[in-house]
Design a protein around this motif. Structure first.
Motif, PDB file in Angstrom:
ATOM      1  N   VAL A   1      23.756  26.673 -26.380  1.00 43.14           N
ATOM      2  CA  VAL A   1      22.635  25.760 -26.150  1.00 43.14           C
ATOM      3  C   VAL A   1      21.611  26.388 -25.202  1.00 43.14           C
ATOM      4  CG1 VAL A   1      21.982  23.478 -25.274  1.00 43.14           C
ATOM      5  CG2 VAL A   1      24.149  23.772 -26.494  1.00 43.14           C
ATOM      6  N   GLN A   2      20.329  26.277 -25.569  1.00 42.59           N
ATOM      7  CA  GLN A   2      19.227  26.668 -24.691  1.00 42.59           C
ATOM      8  C   GLN A   2      18.486  25.407 -24.259  1.00 42.59           C
ATOM      9  OE1 GLN A   2      18.867  29.848 -23.816  1.00 42.59           O
ATOM     10  NE2 GLN A   2      20.464  30.561 -25.229  1.00 42.59           N
ATOM     11  N   THR A   3      18.141  25.319 -22.974  1.00 41.64           N
ATOM     12  CA  THR A   3      17.474  24.118 -22.458  1.00 41.64           C
ATOM     13  C   THR A   3      16.221  24.488 -21.672  1.00 41.64           C
ATOM     14  OG1 THR A   3      18.704  24.119 -20.369  1.00 41.64           O
ATOM     15  CG2 THR A   3      19.703  22.953 -22.228  1.00 41.64           C
ATOM     16  N   ASP A   4      15.396  23.471 -21.407  1.00 43.19           N
ATOM     17  CA  ASP A   4      14.251  23.673 -20.520  1.00 43.19           C
ATOM     18  C   ASP A   4      14.606  23.190 -19.121  1.00 43.19           C
ATOM     19  OD1 ASP A   4      14.075  20.892 -20.519  1.00 43.19           O
ATOM     20  OD2 ASP A   4      12.270  20.807 -21.752  1.00 43.19           O
ATOM     21  N   GLU A   5      13.620  23.193 -18.220  1.00 42.97           N
ATOM     22  CA  GLU A   5      13.901  22.837 -16.827  1.00 42.97           C
ATOM     23  C   GLU A   5      14.259  21.366 -16.639  1.00 42.97           C
ATOM     24  OE1 GLU A   5       9.635  22.207 -17.766  1.00 42.97           O
ATOM     25  OE2 GLU A   5      11.072  23.853 -18.033  1.00 42.97           O
ATOM     26  N   ARG A   6      13.989  20.554 -17.649  1.00 41.08           N
ATOM     27  CA  ARG A   6      14.323  19.125 -17.569  1.00 41.08           C
ATOM     28  C   ARG A   6      15.625  18.811 -18.298  1.00 41.08           C
ATOM     29  NH1 ARG A   6       9.260  16.076 -19.861  1.00 41.08           N
ATOM     30  NH2 ARG A   6      10.691  14.315 -19.555  1.00 41.08           N
ATOM     31  N   HIS A   7      16.364  19.844 -18.641  1.00 41.56           N
ATOM     32  CA  HIS A   7      17.673  19.719 -19.301  1.00 41.56           C
ATOM     33  C   HIS A   7      17.561  19.178 -20.723  1.00 41.56           C
ATOM     34  CE1 HIS A   7      19.297  20.579 -15.372  1.00 41.56           C
ATOM     35  NE2 HIS A   7      18.684  19.523 -14.877  1.00 41.56           N
ATOM     36  N   ARG A   8      16.400  19.341 -21.326  1.00 44.14           N
ATOM     37  CA  ARG A   8      16.250  18.993 -22.737  1.00 44.14           C
ATOM     38  C   ARG A   8      16.657  20.189 -23.582  1.00 44.14           C
ATOM     39  NH1 ARG A   8      10.076  17.059 -22.883  1.00 44.14           N
ATOM     40  NH2 ARG A   8       9.966  19.174 -22.004  1.00 44.14           N
ATOM     41  N   VAL A   9      17.385  19.939 -24.651  1.00 39.39           N
ATOM     42  CA  VAL A   9      17.837  21.014 -25.513  1.00 39.39           C
ATOM     43  C   VAL A   9      16.661  21.552 -26.323  1.00 39.39           C
ATOM     44  CG1 VAL A   9      19.386  21.675 -27.404  1.00 39.39           C
ATOM     45  CG2 VAL A   9      20.153  20.036 -25.671  1.00 39.39           C
ATOM     46  N   LEU A  10      16.493  22.857 -26.285  1.00 42.78           N
ATOM     47  CA  LEU A  10      15.474  23.532 -27.085  1.00 42.78           C
ATOM     48  C   LEU A  10      16.078  24.097 -28.366  1.00 42.78           C
ATOM     49  CD1 LEU A  10      13.642  25.483 -24.239  1.00 42.78           C
ATOM     50  CD2 LEU A  10      12.998  23.275 -25.239  1.00 42.78           C
ATOM     51  N   GLU A  11      17.332  24.513 -28.261  1.00 42.69           N
ATOM     52  CA  GLU A  11      17.998  25.120 -29.406  1.00 42.69           C
ATOM     53  C   GLU A  11      19.509  24.971 -29.232  1.00 42.69           C
ATOM     54  OE1 GLU A  11      16.830  28.932 -31.894  1.00 42.69           O
ATOM     55  OE2 GLU A  11      17.870  29.521 -30.047  1.00 42.69           O
ATOM     56  N   ILE A  12      20.200  24.706 -30.332  1.00 49.22           N
ATOM     57  CA  ILE A  12      21.658  24.650 -30.328  1.00 49.22           C
ATOM     58  C   ILE A  12      22.140  25.350 -31.601  1.00 49.22           C
ATOM     59  CG2 ILE A  12      21.496  22.269 -31.212  1.00 49.22           C
ATOM     60  CD1 ILE A  12      24.310  21.802 -30.041  1.00 49.22           C
ATOM     61  N   VAL A  13      22.803  26.486 -31.421  1.00 48.07           N
ATOM     62  CA  VAL A  13      23.156  27.345 -32.555  1.00 48.07           C
ATOM     63  C   VAL A  13      24.654  27.627 -32.545  1.00 48.07           C
ATOM     64  CG1 VAL A  13      22.779  29.553 -33.698  1.00 48.07           C
ATOM     65  CG2 VAL A  13      20.870  28.409 -32.550  1.00 48.07           C
ATOM     66  N   GLU A  14      25.305  27.310 -33.646  1.00 46.15           N
ATOM     67  CA  GLU A  14      26.748  27.517 -33.768  1.00 46.15           C
ATOM     68  C   GLU A  14      27.054  29.013 -33.847  1.00 46.15           C
ATOM     69  OE1 GLU A  14      30.490  25.385 -34.037  1.00 46.15           O
ATOM     70  OE2 GLU A  14      28.423  24.705 -33.699  1.00 46.15           O
ATOM     71  N   GLN A  15      28.036  29.419 -33.029  1.00 41.85           N
ATOM     72  CA  GLN A  15      28.541  30.790 -33.061  1.00 41.85           C
ATOM     73  C   GLN A  15      30.006  30.726 -33.500  1.00 41.85           C
ATOM     74  OE1 GLN A  15      26.458  33.346 -32.420  1.00 41.85           O
ATOM     75  NE2 GLN A  15      24.808  31.913 -31.961  1.00 41.85           N
ATOM     76  N   TYR A  16      30.402  31.619 -34.386  1.00 40.94           N
ATOM     77  CA  TYR A  16      31.703  31.515 -35.016  1.00 40.94           C
ATOM     78  C   TYR A  16      32.680  32.569 -34.496  1.00 40.94           C
ATOM     79  CZ  TYR A  16      29.272  28.393 -38.199  1.00 40.94           C
ATOM     80  OH  TYR A  16      28.539  27.348 -38.710  1.00 40.94           O
ATOM     81  N   ASN A  17      33.954  32.145 -34.391  1.00 40.60           N
ATOM     82  CA  ASN A  17      35.054  33.053 -34.027  1.00 40.60           C
ATOM     83  C   ASN A  17      34.813  33.761 -32.702  1.00 40.60           C
ATOM     84  OD1 ASN A  17      36.704  32.585 -36.355  1.00 40.60           O
ATOM     85  ND2 ASN A  17      35.226  33.798 -37.536  1.00 40.60           N
TER      86      ASN A  17
END
Length: 306
Positions: free
Chosen positions: A165-181
């Motif tokens: 997960v990548q967030t901004d300074e207000r803790h809002r999610v900018l990106e959420i990308v599944e990583q496998y294994n």
């Protein structure tokens, strides 16, 4: 209830319990007796949820045709005094695997009428993390998820999937990308630092609008998947290839549409606001993924306050 204590808004809980448990040897993970007195993981999870937020109004279990009867035998029509609903996530005839957690969420749609929390049936999150999620969705107008450092949510042995997960300074999610294994060796070899913020597949939604968006995205995914299947069959016919395999290596046969991927698409299209609730000072969650996890979970219940 104390005289001046406010009545909490009710919320519902959706447990995802339709997975194949392929890494766990096909056993139903949520029914494993990990408690000190023989309680199943699912019993402990519901107990902690009710402790975290006493105003849970109902439990919705998304099950498969294989897990339905065993889970129903444990849960019944009422559990911890709460009404229970079962929804079966069915697998299309042309596949051997479920279509993913978005499909599982949509299976629960008819039973959800307001704020709700979605959580894995094979995980223990602890009272503090569950309380954060439940309180947020009844007070704020945004979806939310607890966030953990990657190194804190990897098994000692084996590999798992985790959404970074990548967030901004207000803790809002900018990106959420599944990583496998992912395993600890990936941190040791420098592929990850271990400080990456990750999801443990527990999300809170403040209203039911997510279902319409999920339905639209899932239909698009299904169309793409069916096009892949049709193209695959056409190529077979053109090449006059006779195959005896079950097509397990073909994309259409195993690709799934999961919650983190859908949420990432919605974030990129500005169709949802998703907040991360920091769990840095909160107990580490436990889950069953690989066979070796059973002994660890059973012997480390204190990590989630049990």
């Amino acid at each position: 209830m104390r005289e001046n204590e406010a009545v909490k808004p009710t919320i519902q809980a959706v447990y995802l319990a339709a997975g194949l448990s392929s890494r766990f040897g096909g056993r139903i993970k949520c029914l494993q007796e990990v408690g000190r007195h023989g309680e199943t993981l699912l019993e402990l999870s519901v107990r902690q949820l009710c402790e975290a937020y006493p105003a849970i109004s109902s439990l919705v279990f998304v099950v498969s045709e294989a897990t339905h009867l065993p889970i129903h035998a444990l849960i019944g029509e009422q559990f911890y005094g709460l009404p229970v609903y079962f929804c079966v996530q069915r697998v299309p005839a042309w596949r051997k695997r479920p279509l993913g957690t978005v499909d599982a969420l949509l299976a629960a749609r008819e039973h959800i009428h307001g704020p709700f929390i979605v959580l894995n049936g094979d995980s223990l999150y602890g009272v503090a993390a569950l309380s954060l999620v439940c309180n947020h969705i009844t007070a704020a107008k945004t979806a939310c998820m607890p966030g953990y450092k990657l190194r804190e949510v990897l098994p000692k042995e084996g590999r798992v999937n985790r959404a970074i997960v990548q967030t901004d300074e207000r803790h809002r999610v900018l990106e959420i990308v599944e990583q496998y294994n992912i395993g600890f060796e990936d941190i040791e070899e420098g592929r990850y630092t271990g400080d990456e913020l990750t999801s443990m597949n527990v999300f809170g939604f403040h209203d039911t609008s997510i279902f319409a968006r999920a339905d639209e995205r899932f239909r698009r995914f299904l169309s793409e998947l069916e096009a892949l299947r049709d193209d695959h069959h056409l190529q077979q016919q053109q090449q006059s290839v006779k195959r005896c395999s079950t097509d397990e290596n073909d994309v259409y046969a195993h690709k799934e549409y999961i919650l983190s991927t859908m949420l990432n698409e919605l974030l990129h299209d500005a169709q949802i606001e998703l907040m991360v609730l920091s769990c840095n000072s909160i107990r580490t969650p436990l889950e069953l993924t690989n066979p070796g996890d059973f002994a660890f979970v059973k012997n480390h219940l204190d990590l989630v306050g049990l």
